[in-house]
Design a protein around this motif. Structure first.
Motif, PDB file in Angstrom:
ATOM      1  N   TYR A  34       3.066  35.652  17.911  1.00  0.00           N
ATOM      2  CA  TYR A  34       2.656  35.073  17.026  1.00  0.00           C
ATOM      3  C   TYR A  34       1.530  35.316  16.379  1.00  0.00           C
ATOM      4  CZ  TYR A  34       6.220  32.010  18.787  1.00  0.00           C
ATOM      5  OH  TYR A  34       7.753  31.551  19.111  1.00  0.00           O
ATOM      6  N   LYS A  35       1.602  36.524  15.288  1.00  0.00           N
ATOM      7  CA  LYS A  35       0.701  37.460  15.199  1.00  0.00           C
ATOM      8  C   LYS A  35       0.154  36.450  13.928  1.00  0.00           C
ATOM      9  CE  LYS A  35       1.721  41.818  16.946  1.00  0.00           C
ATOM     10  NZ  LYS A  35       2.216  43.294  16.459  1.00  0.00           N
ATOM     11  N   SER A  36       0.609  35.716  13.039  1.00  0.00           N
ATOM     12  CA  SER A  36      -0.681  35.820  11.736  1.00  0.00           C
ATOM     13  C   SER A  36       0.847  33.383  11.171  1.00  0.00           C
ATOM     14  CB  SER A  36      -0.321  36.251  10.391  1.00  0.00           C
ATOM     15  OG  SER A  36       1.292  36.750   9.958  1.00  0.00           O
ATOM     16  N   ILE A  37      -0.068  33.157  10.907  1.00  0.00           N
ATOM     17  CA  ILE A  37       0.995  32.366   9.958  1.00  0.00           C
ATOM     18  C   ILE A  37       2.003  32.458   9.260  1.00  0.00           C
ATOM     19  CG2 ILE A  37       0.712  29.957   8.120  1.00  0.00           C
ATOM     20  CD1 ILE A  37      -2.707  30.228   8.768  1.00  0.00           C
ATOM     21  N   THR A  38       1.765  33.687   8.924  1.00  0.00           N
ATOM     22  CA  THR A  38       3.324  33.965   8.124  1.00  0.00           C
ATOM     23  C   THR A  38       4.262  34.000   8.933  1.00  0.00           C
ATOM     24  OG1 THR A  38       2.368  34.599   5.888  1.00  0.00           O
ATOM     25  CG2 THR A  38       4.627  35.671   5.887  1.00  0.00           C
ATOM     26  N   SER A  39       3.794  35.205  10.418  1.00  0.00           N
ATOM     27  CA  SER A  39       4.682  36.061  11.222  1.00  0.00           C
ATOM     28  C   SER A  39       5.102  34.431  11.989  1.00  0.00           C
ATOM     29  CB  SER A  39       4.115  37.155  11.954  1.00  0.00           C
ATOM     30  OG  SER A  39       2.949  36.453  12.106  1.00  0.00           O
ATOM     31  N   GLY A  40       4.496  33.870  12.051  1.00  0.00           N
ATOM     32  CA  GLY A  40       4.463  32.502  12.974  1.00  0.00           C
ATOM     33  C   GLY A  40       5.853  31.784  12.330  1.00  0.00           C
ATOM     34  N   PHE A  41       5.767  31.980  10.872  1.00  0.00           N
ATOM     35  CA  PHE A  41       6.763  30.888  11.338  1.00  0.00           C
ATOM     36  C   PHE A  41       8.173  31.571  10.534  1.00  0.00           C
ATOM     37  CE2 PHE A  41       4.104  28.395   9.045  1.00  0.00           C
ATOM     38  CZ  PHE A  41       3.981  26.935   8.917  1.00  0.00           C
ATOM     39  N   GLY A  42       7.572  33.281  10.508  1.00  0.00           N
ATOM     40  CA  GLY A  42       9.242  33.789  10.059  1.00  0.00           C
ATOM     41  C   GLY A  42      10.328  34.081  11.595  1.00  0.00           C
ATOM     42  N   VAL A  43       9.426  34.338  12.237  1.00  0.00           N
ATOM     43  CA  VAL A  43       9.686  34.045  14.033  1.00  0.00           C
ATOM     44  C   VAL A  43       9.983  33.065  14.458  1.00  0.00           C
ATOM     45  CG1 VAL A  43       8.548  34.409  16.901  1.00  0.00           C
ATOM     46  CG2 VAL A  43       7.812  35.731  15.008  1.00  0.00           C
ATOM     47  N   LEU A  44       9.422  31.761  14.115  1.00  0.00           N
ATOM     48  CA  LEU A  44      10.414  30.375  15.076  1.00  0.00           C
ATOM     49  C   LEU A  44      11.563  30.357  13.710  1.00  0.00           C
ATOM     50  CD1 LEU A  44       7.464  27.810  14.752  1.00  0.00           C
ATOM     51  CD2 LEU A  44       8.378  28.869  16.455  1.00  0.00           C
ATOM     52  N   LEU A  45      11.659  30.625  12.799  1.00  0.00           N
ATOM     53  CA  LEU A  45      13.005  30.511  11.404  1.00  0.00           C
ATOM     54  C   LEU A  45      14.319  31.286  12.472  1.00  0.00           C
ATOM     55  CD1 LEU A  45      13.797  28.968   9.018  1.00  0.00           C
ATOM     56  CD2 LEU A  45      13.390  31.047   8.086  1.00  0.00           C
ATOM     57  N   LYS A  46      13.395  32.742  12.431  1.00  0.00           N
ATOM     58  CA  LYS A  46      14.338  33.643  13.915  1.00  0.00           C
ATOM     59  C   LYS A  46      15.316  33.374  14.833  1.00  0.00           C
ATOM     60  CE  LYS A  46      15.517  38.365  14.355  1.00  0.00           C
ATOM     61  NZ  LYS A  46      14.641  39.663  14.756  1.00  0.00           N
ATOM     62  N   GLU A  47      14.312  32.601  15.235  1.00  0.00           N
ATOM     63  CA  GLU A  47      15.165  32.076  17.000  1.00  0.00           C
ATOM     64  C   GLU A  47      14.991  30.981  17.010  1.00  0.00           C
ATOM     65  OE1 GLU A  47      11.655  33.521  19.115  1.00  0.00           O
ATOM     66  OE2 GLU A  47      11.391  35.200  19.347  1.00  0.00           O
TER      67      GLU A  47
END
Length: 351
Positions: free
Chosen positions: A104-117
């Motif tokens: 979870y490298k940043s806020i934006t990527s963190g939301f992306g990872v959670l949404l994908k998984e």
């Protein structure tokens, strides 16, 4: 002057609350220079009383009465439980950024990872322990703050309480938070484990017994000391800075005296003052917030392990921008809701 005359003097300085709120609610002005004397029907001793007329009930709520503290506790539940639950997605990303920064490298990527998984539902994982835990904390935080603020003002006396009012705010809020965190800690432990370990549990109902089986009942309080380290400075900053910020807003930014301002304007000032105070709260308490997340995520982990893993700079900065946004929004909303509830109960606003 005899003892009975001295007993009539109010020990709580009038500045601790606004002297009045808008007349449409039928509130009476608080009397700070001299107390109202009420005679007991049986000829008992008279005593001073600060009262505010309730808009919805014929009775009156006396300041610092049991009903006053009950209203403060209920207002604390309304201000803390729902607001913390509403920002669960932000809290979820923040906790995962603290625990697994490589993923979870940043806020934006963190939301992306959670949404994908985990999908959209994953954004609200852990909302039940969040709602219950922070509702309990809010009741204790605000209710006991009002109690200890009066208690320490009585000890200091009117002159010193007015002179050292910020110390009164700091001492009252710190004392209240010690109690509030005991109520919050078990829920916080389960919440962090549910949010940062996919597959551990769906929520509180299955997560709590699983946590207890794994680490025992005392394991729920493993993070209590770091939680105190996060929440006590946070709450001291939250209350002391809010009280002073609101005072400065009325003094320097609003030409109209507070007692002549509308109720909506007064609540608006509470929201603005709360948001500004929240920024300071986030910065002061963030290192301990990282510790709490680390300890509750890793079984058997210690503070030393956290410092070695995250480093001092990481403790102070990892996830901080997101937490500033989250805490600022939370604190502003909480003070707005808290004072709105007090106004609806016929009590003056804070600050």
């Amino acid at each position: 002057m005899d003892v009975s005359e001295k007993s009539r003097r109010p020990l709580v300085p009038g500045y601790l609350y606004s002297s009045s709120v808008s007349r449409p609610l039928g509130l009476e002005r608080m009397i700070s220079g001299s107390s109202r004397v009420s005679k007991a029907g049986n000829g008992g001793a008279s005593m001073g009383s600060f009262v505010a007329q309730s808009p919805s009930e014929p009775g009156k709520i006396g300041l610092y009465s049991p009903m006053y503290y009950a209203v403060s506790a209920v207002a604390g539940i309304a201000s803390c439980g729902p607001t913390h639950t509403a920002v669960t997605p932000l809290d979820l990303v923040k906790c995962n950024m603290q625990i697994d920064p490589a993923k979870y490298k940043s806020i934006t990527s963190g939301f992306g990872v959670l949404l994908k998984e985990q999908g959209v539902r994953g954004f609200f994982r852990g909302w039940v322990p969040t709602l219950l835990g922070y509702s309990a904390q809010g009741a204790c935080k605000y209710g006991f703050y009002e109690f200890f603020k009066k208690y320490y003002s009585d000890i200091a006396g009117p002159e010193y309480a007015a002179k050292y009012k910020t110390l009164i705010y700091l001492a009252g809020s710190a004392s209240a938070e010690v109690i509030a965190d005991v109520a919050l800690c078990p829920f916080e432990a389960v919440k962090v484990r549910v949010q940062t370990q996919p597959g551990f549990a769906r929520g509180l109902s299955d997560g709590l017994p699983k946590f207890v089986r794994s680490e025992g009942a005392l394991g729920l309080y493993k993070g209590l000391v770091p939680l105190w380290g996060r929440q006590i400075p946070y709450t001291m900053m939250k209350f002391a800075s809010f009280e002073n910020i609101v005072e400065m807003i009325y003094k320097h930014s609003i030409p109209t005296p507070k007692e002549q301002c509308s109720q909506s304007l007064q609540v608006g000032v509470s929201i603005v003052g709360g948001y500004i105070a929240g920024v300071f709260c986030a910065i002061v308490s963030h290192p301990a917030d990282n510790l709490v997340s680390f300890l509750n995520n890793a079984k058997g982990a210690t503070v030393t392990d956290a410092v070695k893993r995250l480093g001092l700079w990481g403790l102070c900065t990892r996830g901080l921008p997101l937490r500033i946004v989250m805490v600022g929004t939370l604190t502003g909303a909480q003070w707005g809701i808290y004072d709105f509830c007090k106004v609806m109960a016929g009590l003056p606003t804070s600050g």
